[in-house]
Design an enzyme around this catalytic site. Structure first.
Site, PDB file in Angstrom:
ATOM      1  N   CYS A   2      10.563 -12.432  -1.012  1.00  0.00           N
ATOM      2  CA  CYS A   2      11.393 -13.343  -1.780  1.00  0.00           C
ATOM      3  C   CYS A   2      11.303 -14.748  -1.188  1.00  0.00           C
ATOM      4  O   CYS A   2      11.381 -14.935   0.020  1.00  0.00           O
ATOM      5  CB  CYS A   2      12.869 -12.950  -1.848  1.00  0.00           C
ATOM      6  SG  CYS A   2      13.139 -11.365  -2.626  1.00  0.00           S
ATOM      7  N   ARG A  27       5.376 -15.163  -1.309  1.00  0.00           N
ATOM      8  CA  ARG A  27       6.388 -14.302  -0.677  1.00  0.00           C
ATOM      9  C   ARG A  27       6.855 -13.180  -1.594  1.00  0.00           C
ATOM     10  O   ARG A  27       7.508 -12.236  -1.159  1.00  0.00           O
ATOM     11  CB  ARG A  27       7.605 -15.143  -0.263  1.00  0.00           C
ATOM     12  CG  ARG A  27       7.284 -16.227   0.729  1.00  0.00           C
ATOM     13  CD  ARG A  27       8.524 -17.001   1.091  1.00  0.00           C
ATOM     14  NE  ARG A  27       9.437 -16.178   1.869  1.00  0.00           N
ATOM     15  CZ  ARG A  27       9.426 -16.084   3.185  1.00  0.00           C
ATOM     16  NH1 ARG A  27       8.561 -16.779   3.885  1.00  0.00           N
ATOM     17  NH2 ARG A  27      10.275 -15.319   3.814  1.00  0.00           N
ATOM     18  N   TRP A  75      10.572 -10.383  -4.670  1.00  0.00           N
ATOM     19  CA  TRP A  75       9.890  -9.122  -4.379  1.00  0.00           C
ATOM     20  C   TRP A  75      10.990  -8.068  -4.483  1.00  0.00           C
ATOM     21  O   TRP A  75      11.904  -8.020  -3.678  1.00  0.00           O
ATOM     22  CB  TRP A  75       9.281  -9.143  -2.972  1.00  0.00           C
ATOM     23  CG  TRP A  75       8.427  -7.960  -2.672  1.00  0.00           C
ATOM     24  CD1 TRP A  75       7.104  -7.810  -2.971  1.00  0.00           C
ATOM     25  CD2 TRP A  75       8.829  -6.757  -1.988  1.00  0.00           C
ATOM     26  NE1 TRP A  75       6.656  -6.590  -2.521  1.00  0.00           N
ATOM     27  CE2 TRP A  75       7.683  -5.924  -1.923  1.00  0.00           C
ATOM     28  CE3 TRP A  75      10.017  -6.305  -1.428  1.00  0.00           C
ATOM     29  CZ2 TRP A  75       7.706  -4.666  -1.320  1.00  0.00           C
ATOM     30  CZ3 TRP A  75      10.040  -5.056  -0.834  1.00  0.00           C
ATOM     31  CH2 TRP A  75       8.899  -4.249  -0.782  1.00  0.00           C
ATOM     32  N   ASN A 101      17.601 -13.379  -0.404  1.00  0.00           N
ATOM     33  CA  ASN A 101      16.450 -12.670   0.161  1.00  0.00           C
ATOM     34  C   ASN A 101      17.006 -11.681   1.170  1.00  0.00           C
ATOM     35  O   ASN A 101      17.824 -12.061   2.006  1.00  0.00           O
ATOM     36  CB  ASN A 101      15.523 -13.688   0.851  1.00  0.00           C
ATOM     37  CG  ASN A 101      14.424 -13.016   1.654  1.00  0.00           C
ATOM     38  OD1 ASN A 101      14.069 -11.874   1.393  1.00  0.00           O
ATOM     39  ND2 ASN A 101      13.879 -13.739   2.616  1.00  0.00           N
ATOM     40  N   GLY A 102      16.589 -10.408   1.083  1.00  0.00           N
ATOM     41  CA  GLY A 102      17.074  -9.404   2.030  1.00  0.00           C
ATOM     42  C   GLY A 102      17.707  -8.239   1.288  1.00  0.00           C
ATOM     43  O   GLY A 102      17.511  -8.084   0.080  1.00  0.00           O
ATOM     44  N   GLU A 489      -9.286  -2.500   9.805  1.00  0.00           N
ATOM     45  CA  GLU A 489      -8.928  -3.749   9.138  1.00  0.00           C
ATOM     46  C   GLU A 489      -9.769  -3.943   7.869  1.00  0.00           C
ATOM     47  O   GLU A 489      -9.244  -4.383   6.833  1.00  0.00           O
ATOM     48  CB  GLU A 489      -9.105  -4.919  10.123  1.00  0.00           C
ATOM     49  CG  GLU A 489      -8.893  -6.305   9.558  1.00  0.00           C
ATOM     50  CD  GLU A 489      -7.484  -6.551   9.006  1.00  0.00           C
ATOM     51  OE1 GLU A 489      -6.589  -5.719   9.181  1.00  0.00           O
ATOM     52  OE2 GLU A 489      -7.301  -7.605   8.356  1.00  0.00           O
ATOM     53  N   LYS A 493      -8.117  -4.408   4.171  1.00  0.00           N
ATOM     54  CA  LYS A 493      -8.405  -5.560   3.294  1.00  0.00           C
ATOM     55  C   LYS A 493      -8.839  -5.064   1.922  1.00  0.00           C
ATOM     56  O   LYS A 493      -8.416  -5.578   0.895  1.00  0.00           O
ATOM     57  CB  LYS A 493      -9.521  -6.448   3.876  1.00  0.00           C
ATOM     58  CG  LYS A 493      -9.126  -7.284   5.040  1.00  0.00           C
ATOM     59  CD  LYS A 493      -8.358  -8.532   4.695  1.00  0.00           C
ATOM     60  CE  LYS A 493      -6.878  -8.380   4.853  1.00  0.00           C
ATOM     61  NZ  LYS A 493      -6.295  -8.349   6.141  1.00  0.00           N
ATOM     62  N   GLU A 496      -5.851  -3.418  -0.117  1.00  0.00           N
ATOM     63  CA  GLU A 496      -4.819  -4.322  -0.630  1.00  0.00           C
ATOM     64  C   GLU A 496      -5.353  -5.302  -1.659  1.00  0.00           C
ATOM     65  O   GLU A 496      -4.632  -5.702  -2.564  1.00  0.00           O
ATOM     66  CB  GLU A 496      -4.086  -5.033   0.505  1.00  0.00           C
ATOM     67  CG  GLU A 496      -4.926  -5.963   1.322  1.00  0.00           C
ATOM     68  CD  GLU A 496      -4.154  -6.604   2.461  1.00  0.00           C
ATOM     69  OE1 GLU A 496      -2.937  -6.761   2.356  1.00  0.00           O
ATOM     70  OE2 GLU A 496      -4.794  -6.948   3.472  1.00  0.00           O
ATOM     71  N   HIS A 512     -15.127  15.693  12.666  1.00  0.00           N
ATOM     72  CA  HIS A 512     -13.960  16.579  12.786  1.00  0.00           C
ATOM     73  C   HIS A 512     -13.217  16.695  11.463  1.00  0.00           C
ATOM     74  O   HIS A 512     -12.071  17.131  11.436  1.00  0.00           O
ATOM     75  CB  HIS A 512     -13.032  16.063  13.893  1.00  0.00           C
ATOM     76  CG  HIS A 512     -13.689  16.024  15.226  1.00  0.00           C
ATOM     77  ND1 HIS A 512     -14.038  17.165  15.927  1.00  0.00           N
ATOM     78  CD2 HIS A 512     -14.123  14.983  15.987  1.00  0.00           C
ATOM     79  CE1 HIS A 512     -14.624  16.831  17.066  1.00  0.00           C
ATOM     80  NE2 HIS A 512     -14.698  15.509  17.114  1.00  0.00           N
ATOM     81  N   LYS A 615       3.928 -11.535   1.248  1.00  0.00           N
ATOM     82  CA  LYS A 615       3.366 -11.978   2.519  1.00  0.00           C
ATOM     83  C   LYS A 615       4.298 -11.712   3.688  1.00  0.00           C
ATOM     84  O   LYS A 615       3.863 -11.344   4.764  1.00  0.00           O
ATOM     85  CB  LYS A 615       3.066 -13.472   2.441  1.00  0.00           C
ATOM     86  CG  LYS A 615       2.493 -14.049   3.700  1.00  0.00           C
ATOM     87  CD  LYS A 615       1.062 -14.446   3.521  1.00  0.00           C
ATOM     88  CE  LYS A 615       0.386 -14.808   4.810  1.00  0.00           C
ATOM     89  NZ  LYS A 615      -0.735 -13.913   5.100  1.00  0.00           N
TER      90      LYS A 615
HETATM   91  C1  F6R Z   1      -2.501  -7.502   5.526  1.00  0.00           C
HETATM   92  C2  F6R Z   1      -1.279  -8.198   5.900  1.00  0.00           C
HETATM   93  C3  F6R Z   1      -0.138  -7.392   6.393  1.00  0.00           C
HETATM   94  C4  F6R Z   1       0.543  -8.114   7.572  1.00  0.00           C
HETATM   95  C5  F6R Z   1       1.800  -7.341   8.011  1.00  0.00           C
HETATM   96  C6  F6R Z   1       2.449  -7.999   9.197  1.00  0.00           C
HETATM   97  O1  F6R Z   1      -3.487  -8.394   5.099  1.00  0.00           O
HETATM   98  O2  F6R Z   1      -1.195  -9.390   5.795  1.00  0.00           O
HETATM   99  O3  F6R Z   1      -0.528  -6.114   6.755  1.00  0.00           O
HETATM  100  O4  F6R Z   1      -0.369  -8.209   8.616  1.00  0.00           O
HETATM  101  O5  F6R Z   1       2.705  -7.280   6.948  1.00  0.00           O
HETATM  102  O6  F6R Z   1       2.854  -9.294   8.910  1.00  0.00           O
HETATM  103  P1  F6R Z   1       3.205 -10.313  10.052  1.00  0.00           P
HETATM  104  O7  F6R Z   1       1.952 -10.555  10.841  1.00  0.00           O
HETATM  105  O8  F6R Z   1       3.676 -11.544   9.348  1.00  0.00           O
HETATM  106  O9  F6R Z   1       4.261  -9.685  10.903  1.00  0.00           O
END
Ligand code: F6R
Length: 620
Positions: A2, A27, A75, A101-102, A489, A493, A496, A512, A615
């Site tokens: 949010c 966000r 969100w 937000n929250g 990773e 990527k 998502e 395994h 984010k």
């Molecule tokens: C993936 C991504 C998320 C963040 C995770 C932690 O591309 O961006 O997996 O890495 O939500 O976020 P932060 O680093 O802001 O604590």
């Protein structure tokens, strides 16, 4: 999670608020809404879906011009992403508008109380309760300056959970109030105008002067009275002022199709800036922001690295380097699990929390648990003044600049570099490495920006490969040693961004079980560790490539320049420059980011704002 914007000042509030929402949309983008106070009336517009939907509504029916406004991009948590549940929410008399937000954890009890008093709710959100309570509290608060702020304090004292609330009252045309607990809120101070935002991006086009708000504080911004901050009891608090060290241009796409592409391209700079000022002339390390004494650092006998998602993967990579350089045992854990399993922590434990946003609730809660257990907490963070560094004993900022795309790229590379600095610093302070050994590693770090630049210059074949993989149902990622977290990773990527099933495995684990997944044509991306890595790990990965290929896999191999062993078994080879073993993740992660981006783009998805994500994850 949010985005919240508030404005009081001489400009048209709707324009300022919409511009702020555009910058905060990363966000959350389930719905968006605004409220503007004009001629003693709160006018609102809200719409499910992305901000563009709201803008379309406003293009047809604009709101009256006013100089006080609030906005929200959502969100969804409580209540689906519908028009009805979009913020702002109004009190029953329409005199109070609130964005939030929250999560208000005791909202059910409070809602029942309001309903018993005859209030009819119009949404399924937890937020609406705050609008009704605020209207009631305002009615009970004596008239005079600060009345809305006092009502906000009364309401906030009753709320449990996490919240940033921003409220406007029709009777106070030049005032906004806000309250925060466990959710982010910053104040922007302009010339005769004031802003509220979930982060500084909300007002960066207008001012770089910001104020940090602490836990359980209420702020009033008022055209006449300026900024007043108090705790929940009403005691005045002096907020910490700071100047944002980037400008509006840094938060624009700069000619790229996606923010993510721009941020991938910025990685050499992000790595260089994270090293900047931290490498001493003598080849040693200078880390002034690590506010732990040398004695504290010498006393450490265990390190935990705690984080989420991509930041967790950075932690997994850091483990290899920190253990190797310091000989201190390192455990890496996802923050959402950490505190629930009762980890063994004491004064001699160092807990490194990694967070791009500095607001991730799981990580924040892990940090607080660690502090309760008397552990020392060091934050690695990208956002100045955010909650996680503020609550930590020490902080090392990753100077990656603002990251707008929801999927993390440049901050991942910067986090690895920052973790390496922490590991080297520990080794230096504890006298485990000789000065010349530290200097040699520092020299390796200094070469990384150029190495990343070199990788970026060769990415066209990877983009082409991505286009050819756009129809894949599953893509597997394999790696060993430091290449294992890179594989994790790469899979994250892809999941998502492209919504393709992807999994990362330690290549040795394949036999395994997971090898049963390989079918004719299954794409398998193998991140090959340096031929100079420990023992025969490189040779073993080459065998793993042969094993999957023998079972029909289409092999895509990320290998360093000159590694010819992989060639006979690779359908595609992506070359990265030769780097020391522990530095390799900084270069091998890049093609995986580009690949995921190209696949998502080919499938026609919004690369910057993938579905269901946000984010900054400010709920647990
Ligand atoms: C993936 C991504 C998320 C963040 C995770 C932690 O591309 O961006 O997996 O890495 O939500 O976020 P932060 O680093 O802001 O604590």
């Amino acid at each position: 999670m949010c985005g919240i914007v508030g404005y009081v000042g001489p400009q048209d509030a709707l324009d300022v608020v919409l511009e702020g929402l555009r910058r905060l949309e990363y966000r959350g983008y389930d719905s968006a809404g605004v409220a503007v106070l004009a001629d003693g009336i709160l006018a609102t517009a809200k719409k499910a879906g992305k901000l563009a939907n709201l803008e379309k509504v406003l293009a047809e029916h604009s709101l009256p011009e006013g100089t006080t406004g609030i906005g929200h991009t959502r969100w969804a948590t409580h209540g689906g992403p519908t028009d009805r549940n979009a913020h702002p929410h109004l009190s029953a008399d329409g005199r109070v508008a609130v964005v939030h937000n929250g999560i208000i954890e005791n909202f059910a009890v409070l809602r029942a109380e309001c309903e018993a008093a005859g209030v009819e709710f119009t949404s399924e959100t937890d937020t609406e309760v705050a609008a009704h309570l605020l209207a009631a509290a305002y009615a009970e608060t004596p008239q005079g300056p600060g009345r809305l702020a006092e009502a906000m304090r009364r309401v906030s004292r009753r709320l449990e959970g996490a919240f940033t609330l921003v409220a406007s009252h029709a009777d106070e045309p030049d005032t906004l109030v806000a309250s925060r607990r466990n959710s982010p809120l910053v104040v922007g101070v302009g010339d005769g105008e004031y802003f509220l935002g979930s982060d500084v991006a909300a007002f960066i086009a207008h001012t770089r002067d910001a104020l940090e708000l602490g836990q359980d504080q209420v702020v009033e911004i008022d055209c006449e009275r300026g900024v007043t901050v108090t705790d929940l009891a009403g005691n005045r608090v002096e907020p910490t002022a700071y100047t944002v060290d980037w400008d509006a241009a840094a938060a624009e796409k700069g000619g790229h199709d996606w923010f993510m592409l721009k941020e991938i391209a910025e990685q050499p700079q992000a790595v260089a800036d994270t090293l900047l000022g931290r490498l001493g002339e003598d080849g040693g390390l200078v880390l002034d922001e690590v506010r732990l004494s040398d004695q504290d650092l010498r006393d450490i006998d265990k390190v935990f690295v705690v984080s989420c998602g991509t930041s967790y993967h950075a932690g997994l990579i850091a483990k290899y380097a920190i253990e190797h350089w310091t000989r201190i045992p390192v455990e890496v854990e996802v923050a959402s699990e950490f505190r629930y399993r009762d980890p063994v922590l004491d004064r001699s434990t160092l807990v490194v929390v990694i967070s791009q946003s500095g607001e991730t609730m799981d990580t924040l809660m892990a940090l607080r648990h660690a502090k309760d257990q008397k552990a020392r907490v060091l934050a690695i963070c990208n956002v100045n003044g955010s909650t996680i560094p503020r609550e930590s004993d020490a902080v090392l900022y990753t100077h990656a600049g603002p990251e707008v795309a929801v999927a993390s790229t440049k901050s991942f590379l910067a986090q690895i570099v920052a973790c390496y600095l922490v590991g080297l610093f520990l080794a230096q302070v504890r006298g485990i490495k000789y000065a010349d050994e530290v200097a040699a590693i520092v020299a390796d770090l200094r070469r990384l920006p150029d190495a990343v630049r070199e990788v970026l210059d060769r990415m066209e074949p990877v983009r082409e490969l991505g286009r050819s993989l756009a129809d894949a149902d599953t893509i597997l990622f394999l790696g060993r040693h430091v290449a294992f977290p890179v594989a994790l990773e790469g899979a994250l990527k892809l999941k998502e961004l492209a919504y393709i099933h992807a999994e990362g495995f330690a290549a040795g684990e394949l036999k395994h079980g997971p090898i049963a997944l390989i079918d004719q044509g299954t794409p398998v991306v193998v991140v090959v560790p340096s031929p100079r890595a420990r023992e025969s790990v490189h040779g073993k990965v080459v065998s793993n490539i042969q094993e999957v290929r023998a079972r029909g896999a289409r092999t895509i191999v990320i290998a360093e320049e000159g590694d010819e062993d992989v060639v006979p078994f690779a359908d595609h080879v992506v070359r990265v420059p030769r780097t020391p073993t522990l530095m390799a993740p900084i270069v091998t992660a890049v093609p995986l980011q580009v690949l995921a981006c190209a696949i998502a783009d080919t499938r026609g998805y919004d690369v910057d704002q993938p579905r269901n994500l946000a984010k900054s994850v400010t709920v647990e």
